[in-house]
Design an enzyme around this catalytic site. Sequence first.
Site, PDB file in Angstrom:
ATOM      1  N   ARG A 166      48.205 -28.703  -6.537  1.00  0.00           N
ATOM      2  CA  ARG A 166      49.166 -27.575  -6.526  1.00  0.00           C
ATOM      3  C   ARG A 166      50.562 -28.031  -6.954  1.00  0.00           C
ATOM      4  NH1 ARG A 166      44.934 -25.567  -5.846  1.00  0.00           N
ATOM      5  NH2 ARG A 166      44.412 -23.750  -4.580  1.00  0.00           N
ATOM      6  N   SER A 240      47.275 -18.587  -0.544  1.00  0.00           N
ATOM      7  CA  SER A 240      47.438 -19.641   0.472  1.00  0.00           C
ATOM      8  C   SER A 240      48.927 -19.881   0.682  1.00  0.00           C
ATOM      9  CB  SER A 240      46.814 -20.954   0.002  1.00  0.00           C
ATOM     10  OG  SER A 240      45.431 -20.822  -0.158  1.00  0.00           O
ATOM     11  N   GLU A 336      53.247 -23.658   0.217  1.00  0.00           N
ATOM     12  CA  GLU A 336      52.698 -23.725  -1.142  1.00  0.00           C
ATOM     13  C   GLU A 336      53.452 -22.849  -2.157  1.00  0.00           C
ATOM     14  OE1 GLU A 336      49.317 -23.003  -4.150  1.00  0.00           O
ATOM     15  OE2 GLU A 336      49.835 -21.585  -2.599  1.00  0.00           O
TER      16      GLU A 336
HETATM   17  N1  EPU Z   1      39.007 -22.311   7.569  1.00  0.00           N
HETATM   18  C1  EPU Z   1      39.064 -21.932   8.884  1.00  0.00           C
HETATM   19  N2  EPU Z   1      39.617 -20.726   9.193  1.00  0.00           N
HETATM   20  C2  EPU Z   1      40.105 -19.893   8.247  1.00  0.00           C
HETATM   21  C3  EPU Z   1      40.046 -20.281   6.900  1.00  0.00           C
HETATM   22  C4  EPU Z   1      39.503 -21.496   6.576  1.00  0.00           C
HETATM   23  O1  EPU Z   1      38.623 -22.653   9.774  1.00  0.00           O
HETATM   24  O2  EPU Z   1      40.601 -18.813   8.624  1.00  0.00           O
HETATM   25  C5  EPU Z   1      38.410 -23.619   7.221  1.00  0.00           C
HETATM   26  C6  EPU Z   1      36.912 -23.607   7.099  1.00  0.00           C
HETATM   27  O3  EPU Z   1      36.431 -24.785   7.699  1.00  0.00           O
HETATM   28  C7  EPU Z   1      36.662 -23.681   5.622  1.00  0.00           C
HETATM   29  C8  EPU Z   1      37.849 -24.477   5.150  1.00  0.00           C
HETATM   30  O4  EPU Z   1      38.905 -24.079   6.005  1.00  0.00           O
HETATM   31  O5  EPU Z   1      35.466 -24.328   5.354  1.00  0.00           O
HETATM   32  C9  EPU Z   1      38.204 -24.229   3.710  1.00  0.00           C
HETATM   33  O6  EPU Z   1      38.418 -22.818   3.522  1.00  0.00           O
HETATM   34  P1  EPU Z   1      38.311 -22.152   2.071  1.00  0.00           P
HETATM   35  O7  EPU Z   1      37.039 -22.553   1.421  1.00  0.00           O
HETATM   36  O8  EPU Z   1      38.587 -20.706   2.205  1.00  0.00           O
HETATM   37  O9  EPU Z   1      39.445 -22.869   1.253  1.00  0.00           O
HETATM   38  P2  EPU Z   1      40.943 -23.278   1.616  1.00  0.00           P
HETATM   39  O10 EPU Z   1      40.983 -24.777   1.656  1.00  0.00           O
HETATM   40  O11 EPU Z   1      41.458 -22.569   2.796  1.00  0.00           O
HETATM   41  C10 EPU Z   1      41.619 -23.552  -0.881  1.00  0.00           C
HETATM   42  C11 EPU Z   1      42.730 -23.099  -1.784  1.00  0.00           C
HETATM   43  C12 EPU Z   1      42.517 -21.650  -2.200  1.00  0.00           C
HETATM   44  C13 EPU Z   1      41.180 -21.542  -2.913  1.00  0.00           C
HETATM   45  C14 EPU Z   1      40.086 -22.028  -1.953  1.00  0.00           C
HETATM   46  C15 EPU Z   1      38.729 -22.050  -2.601  1.00  0.00           C
HETATM   47  C16 EPU Z   1      44.707 -24.378  -1.131  1.00  0.00           C
HETATM   48  C17 EPU Z   1      46.055 -24.349  -0.491  1.00  0.00           C
HETATM   49  N3  EPU Z   1      44.020 -23.243  -1.105  1.00  0.00           N
HETATM   50  O12 EPU Z   1      41.712 -22.783   0.318  1.00  0.00           O
HETATM   51  O13 EPU Z   1      43.553 -21.327  -3.129  1.00  0.00           O
HETATM   52  O14 EPU Z   1      40.913 -20.218  -3.319  1.00  0.00           O
HETATM   53  O15 EPU Z   1      40.375 -23.381  -1.534  1.00  0.00           O
HETATM   54  O16 EPU Z   1      38.636 -23.120  -3.467  1.00  0.00           O
HETATM   55  O17 EPU Z   1      44.308 -25.415  -1.659  1.00  0.00           O
HETATM   56  C18 EPU Z   1      45.747 -20.416  -3.259  1.00  0.00           C
HETATM   57  O18 EPU Z   1      46.106 -21.529  -3.645  1.00  0.00           O
HETATM   58  O19 EPU Z   1      46.556 -19.465  -3.143  1.00  0.00           O
HETATM   59  C19 EPU Z   1      44.349 -20.216  -2.902  1.00  0.00           C
HETATM   60  C20 EPU Z   1      43.889 -19.068  -2.410  1.00  0.00           C
END
Ligand code: EPU
Length: 340
Positions: A166, A240, A336
């Site tokens: 990012r 995010s 972010e």
């Molecule tokens: N999780 C929770 N509770 C929640 C949400 C997530 O416990 O309410 C945990 C779960 O264990 C889940 C893990 O977080 O397995 C990862 O969640 P998710 O797959 O939704 O991905 P993220 O790491 O929260 C990142 C990116 C997103 C992108 C997704 C999918 C960042 C800051 N965010 O989110 O990007 O869509 O992966 O690849 O790296 C953005 O940058 O605006 C964005 C939406």
Amino acid sequence: MPFPFQQDFPLAPLNTFGLPAQARRYAEIQSPGQLVQLVRSGELEGERVIVLGGGSNVVLSGDLDATVLRICIRGRELIGSDDDHHFVRAGGGENWPDFVRWTLEMGWPGLENLSLIPGTVGAAPVQNIGAYGMEVYERFLLLEAVDLKSGAIISFSFDDCHFGYRDSVFKQEAAGRFVITAVTFRLPKRWTPLTRYLDVSRELAARGIIDPTPLQISDAIISIRQRKLPDQAIQGNAGSFFKNPVVSAECFDKLLARHPAIPSFRQLDGSIKLAAGWLIEEAGWKGRALGTVGVSADHALVLVNLGGATGADVLALADAVGRDVADRFGVHLEMEPILL
Ligand code: EPU
């Protein structure tokens, strides 16, 4: 003839968080030539210049004593190919989700994992957008940008961009200096699906798809995003709100001893990426609000405007969440979106 700026222009409809703010001067830029002319006219000298794309990754802290330029430069075309790649170029103001879909429909796969990420083509390299196992740098060839100091059009290669998680040179040393007017992508002719991300493999399995096409992956990702992330048209947000924190293996071992269920993703250099959404949920913030701003009940990494929020309200909630996560886990959360 002086440039046709608009004065005291309302920005609430132009940021997906729906935060209120006015720009002292505002203009829409339709072509690189128009921007070059504007810089050379001297009208931006000594002026703070802020560039807006889709407004989907910014937090507006209040009125901006600045010139805000909204980049509306359109155009998309196949500019060439070699044995291994299609080279596709798009104007900085093109809508990112529409552009991705268009490349897939034209038969040039490679961007499908980045489907439905809000924003513009020109904003994509700034924060090196990423999702579902891919970051945009993996498909990047070069970009063109206008230097706001000199008016020169400068080409940035992959190496010039200093891409990180990012992050890029446009959020660091070069912040505020350049306007990205076009980006060229290199899309692989020998395409292979990228479906190792658990959400994606589960969604495809649920659809009974074993050997997915690029469009089927795109469709699956669109529905995951629609299910998991709050709709910006209904509840203002900037995706995010925090980056996923990266900690040392040593620090992670201590966390794991105290929180055996903590999700973790080992990085190539041995460090560990944590899920900020999990940390926030564990800290008890998922679905909770502070005045006009809430932590989404759908996804704890997204802060949402519950109606009438200001930038200060957003920052107050972010601060409270960050403090609780730091107290509980000793981990610092970094914002972010770009704070303006
Ligand atoms: N999780 C929770 N509770 C929640 C949400 C997530 O416990 O309410 C945990 C779960 O264990 C889940 C893990 O977080 O397995 C990862 O969640 P998710 O797959 O939704 O991905 P993220 O790491 O929260 C990142 C990116 C997103 C992108 C997704 C999918 C960042 C800051 N965010 O989110 O990007 O869509 O992966 O690849 O790296 C953005 O940058 O605006 C964005 C939406």
